[in-house]
Design a protein around this motif. Structure first.
Motif, PDB file in Angstrom:
ATOM      1  N   UNK A  85       0.747  -1.181  -0.228  1.00 34.38           N
ATOM      2  CA  UNK A  85      -0.130   0.022  -0.049  1.00 34.38           C
ATOM      3  C   UNK A  85       0.946   1.320   0.131  1.00 34.38           C
ATOM      4  N   UNK A  86       1.913   1.150   0.962  1.00 36.54           N
ATOM      5  CA  UNK A  86       2.710   2.604   1.183  1.00 36.54           C
ATOM      6  C   UNK A  86       3.560   2.798  -0.337  1.00 36.54           C
ATOM      7  N   UNK A  87       4.233   1.476  -0.800  1.00 38.76           N
ATOM      8  CA  UNK A  87       4.977   1.711  -1.995  1.00 38.76           C
ATOM      9  C   UNK A  87       4.028   2.182  -3.184  1.00 38.76           C
ATOM     10  N   UNK A  88       2.845   1.806  -3.338  1.00 41.69           N
ATOM     11  CA  UNK A  88       1.973   2.137  -4.458  1.00 41.69           C
ATOM     12  C   UNK A  88       1.820   3.651  -4.278  1.00 41.69           C
ATOM     13  N   UNK A  89       1.049   4.050  -3.040  1.00 44.92           N
ATOM     14  CA  UNK A  89       0.703   5.638  -2.770  1.00 44.92           C
ATOM     15  C   UNK A  89       2.261   6.317  -2.894  1.00 44.92           C
ATOM     16  N   UNK A  90       3.284   5.978  -2.626  1.00 44.58           N
ATOM     17  CA  UNK A  90       4.349   6.563  -2.831  1.00 44.58           C
ATOM     18  C   UNK A  90       5.004   6.832  -4.139  1.00 44.58           C
ATOM     19  N   UNK A  91       5.025   5.729  -4.850  1.00 39.33           N
ATOM     20  CA  UNK A  91       5.273   5.937  -6.094  1.00 39.33           C
ATOM     21  C   UNK A  91       4.243   6.762  -7.146  1.00 39.33           C
ATOM     22  N   UNK A  92       3.207   6.453  -6.884  1.00 42.31           N
ATOM     23  CA  UNK A  92       1.938   7.122  -7.384  1.00 42.31           C
ATOM     24  C   UNK A  92       2.144   8.321  -7.449  1.00 42.31           C
ATOM     25  N   UNK A  93       2.313   9.119  -6.116  1.00 39.82           N
ATOM     26  CA  UNK A  93       2.325  10.152  -5.858  1.00 39.82           C
ATOM     27  C   UNK A  93       3.566  11.089  -6.229  1.00 39.82           C
ATOM     28  N   UNK A  94       4.627  10.248  -7.129  1.00 35.62           N
ATOM     29  CA  UNK A  94       5.759  10.919  -7.100  1.00 35.62           C
ATOM     30  C   UNK A  94       6.738  11.115  -5.917  1.00 35.62           C
ATOM     31  N   UNK A  95       6.624  10.551  -4.803  1.00 38.25           N
ATOM     32  CA  UNK A  95       7.301  10.605  -3.598  1.00 38.25           C
ATOM     33  C   UNK A  95       6.655  11.388  -2.515  1.00 38.25           C
ATOM     34  N   UNK A  96       5.454  11.709  -2.596  1.00 39.60           N
ATOM     35  CA  UNK A  96       4.659  12.624  -1.484  1.00 39.60           C
ATOM     36  C   UNK A  96       4.237  11.766  -0.385  1.00 39.60           C
ATOM     37  N   UNK A  97       4.210  10.516  -0.309  1.00 38.23           N
ATOM     38  CA  UNK A  97       3.446   9.812   0.719  1.00 38.23           C
ATOM     39  C   UNK A  97       4.140   9.390   1.739  1.00 38.23           C
ATOM     40  N   UNK A  98       3.968   9.496   3.112  1.00 33.58           N
ATOM     41  CA  UNK A  98       4.520   9.104   4.343  1.00 33.58           C
ATOM     42  C   UNK A  98       3.514   8.006   4.839  1.00 33.58           C
ATOM     43  N   UNK A  99       4.212   7.003   5.268  1.00 33.84           N
ATOM     44  CA  UNK A  99       3.276   5.959   6.263  1.00 33.84           C
ATOM     45  C   UNK A  99       3.209   6.250   7.564  1.00 33.84           C
ATOM     46  N   UNK A 100       2.226   6.562   8.257  1.00 35.24           N
ATOM     47  CA  UNK A 100       2.303   6.745   9.569  1.00 35.24           C
ATOM     48  C   UNK A 100       1.511   5.633  10.456  1.00 35.24           C
ATOM     49  N   UNK A 101       2.303   5.440  11.363  1.00 32.58           N
ATOM     50  CA  UNK A 101       1.645   4.154  12.512  1.00 32.58           C
ATOM     51  C   UNK A 101       1.611   4.578  13.752  1.00 32.58           C
ATOM     52  N   UNK A 102       0.850   4.010  14.530  1.00 29.75           N
ATOM     53  CA  UNK A 102       0.745   4.382  15.961  1.00 29.75           C
ATOM     54  C   UNK A 102       0.407   3.005  16.728  1.00 29.75           C
ATOM     55  N   UNK A 103       0.156   3.375  17.973  1.00 29.87           N
ATOM     56  CA  UNK A 103      -0.146   2.216  19.040  1.00 29.87           C
ATOM     57  C   UNK A 103      -1.537   1.856  19.019  1.00 29.87           C
ATOM     58  N   UNK A 104      -2.640   2.822  18.486  1.00 30.47           N
ATOM     59  CA  UNK A 104      -3.883   2.554  18.476  1.00 30.47           C
ATOM     60  C   UNK A 104      -4.586   2.695  19.818  1.00 30.47           C
ATOM     61  N   UNK A 105      -5.517   1.801  20.031  1.00 27.58           N
ATOM     62  CA  UNK A 105      -6.458   1.791  21.155  1.00 27.58           C
ATOM     63  C   UNK A 105      -6.570   0.302  21.661  1.00 27.58           C
ATOM     64  N   UNK A 106      -5.901   0.044  22.730  1.00 23.66           N
ATOM     65  CA  UNK A 106      -5.977  -1.349  23.260  1.00 23.66           C
ATOM     66  C   UNK A 106      -7.501  -2.159  23.524  1.00 23.66           C
ATOM     67  N   UNK A 107      -8.382  -1.251  24.139  1.00 18.22           N
ATOM     68  CA  UNK A 107      -9.666  -2.071  24.243  1.00 18.22           C
ATOM     69  C   UNK A 107     -10.204  -2.377  22.793  1.00 18.22           C
ATOM     70  N   UNK A 108      -9.799  -1.741  21.871  1.00 23.04           N
ATOM     71  CA  UNK A 108     -10.454  -1.996  20.404  1.00 23.04           C
ATOM     72  C   UNK A 108      -9.787  -3.190  19.905  1.00 23.04           C
TER      73      UNK A 108
END
Length: 363
Positions: A85-108
């Motif tokens: 997903x990230x490689x597709x968005x990054x290449x399609x955008x000409x290098x404008x994409x960054x993948x952001x990750x987080x810890x999320x919500x433990x109960x969910x």
């Protein structure tokens, strides 16, 4: 590579708040690009806000705007799917994409039957993704999971930045060690943001990295007086109350606020009997009550409010006050930010550093 936006140091969240029409994002990113905003950040909700689909929409509708997930989670997709997903968005955008990750919500995650995210898992996941983007083929056994063989169908050689969404001191230290960029939480005071910036920079230096190479984004609610009263209340009082409902202890600790005030909030009859999120279904009466009777004014002051010129001045002042590199103007759509941006254009210091369009890189 596309041209750099007029204000690469400024970002906004797509589909701010709750939306049942994800197609609105297309108009938002086009208007944001026209107004000069630097980046759109995409938060993921399990309804109409899939991170991969939204990223694709933003890529297709723009030519200069930076695009980042902020955030999705490494444990809700196979690492090869996330890497693809990230490689597709990054290449399609000409290098404008960054993948952001987080810890999320433990109960969910408990409800979904997924393991709660740990710092060890995040560290492991960052390395897996980077190896896949380098085109490596490998088996893996570690905190992020057991994978007999990881590979991409066609060789990759992508340089994709990874952002980390952080709030507590441990996540700040981790981000300084492993992330290319950091997105801080909204409703953090300037003092809390400055402490977080210092923690990230210190951790990066201790890890042998250049502290200045980590791009740090503050995330600050910017609510212009031109917005109608009910919407302003929902984007300020309602949003903070919803955070306090979900993870008040973490936010209060990050700000060094009084935990006794949080306990009073939790025990208030209005809060204990309320069904749903205050920023979604709270009435004007509900929110005025919380503002006047329950939530300390000091906590609400962590947002930027006022007329368009005052908001622009406060945004500019946050850079030297906190040491951040960039600011996400949270909670408002590009249309709602247009007046603030008009004032910002006139007031923006000539010494504002040049930054790339990709929100994950410093240069």
């Amino acid at each position: 590579m596309s041209d750099t936006p007029e204000f690469p140091e400024l970002g906004f969240y797509g589909l701010a708040g709750h939306s049942d029409n994800p197609a609105d994002l297309i108009g938002e990113v086009r208007q944001a690009e026209h107004l000069g905003l630097g980046s759109v950040f995409l938060s993921e909700r399990f309804n109409f806000k899939d991170a991969a689909v939204m990223a694709g929409m933003a890529v297709a509708a723009t030519t200069r705007l930076g695009i980042a997930t902020a955030a999705t989670n490494h444990n809700t997709r196979h690492p090869l799917i996330t890497a693809t997903m990230a490689a597709t968005a990054h290449r399609a955008s000409g290098g404008r994409f960054a993948l952001g990750l987080g810890r999320g919500f433990a109960p969910l995650f408990d409800l979904m039957g997924l393991p709660r995210i740990t710092n060890a898992q995040l560290t492991d996941s960052f390395e897996i993704l980077r190896r896949l983007w380098r085109g490596e083929q490998f088996g893996h056994s570690g905190p992020a999971g057991e994978y007999p063989y990881l590979f991409t169908v066609s060789p990759l050689d992508e340089q994709i930045p990874i952002l980390m969404v952080s709030i507590g001191p441990k996540s700040m230290a981790l981000a300084g060690r492993i992330a290319d960029a950091v997105v801080l939480h909204t409703y953090m005071s300037d003092e809390a943001v400055a402490r977080s910036v210092a923690a990230v920079r210190r951790s990066a230096e201790e890890a042998g990295r250049d502290p200045a190479s980590v791009r740090i984004w503050a995330c600050t609610a910017v609510i212009d007086d031109a917005i109608d009263e009910q919407t302003r209340l929902r984007k300020t009082v309602g949003r903070l109350a919803t955070y306090l409902q979900g993870y008040g202890d973490t936010l209060v600790a990050a700000n060094d606020w009084d935990p006794a005030a949080l306990q009073r909030f939790r025990e208030d009859p209005k809060v204990t009997s309320f069904q749903g999120a205050f920023d979604t279904v709270g009435t004007v009466d509900d929110l005025e009550y919380l503002r006047d009777k329950v939530i300390p004014a000091e906590w609400l002051a962590a947002a930027i409010t006022g007329d368009e010129r005052s908001c622009a001045e406060q945004v500019i002042a946050q850079f030297p006050a906190t040491g951040v590199d960039s600011i996400i103007m949270h909670g408002a759509t590009p249309s709602q930010l247009s007046g603030v941006l008009r004032a910002y254009r006139k007031l923006r210091p000539a010494t504002t550093p040049e930054l790339p369009a990709n929100p994950g890189w410093m240069s």
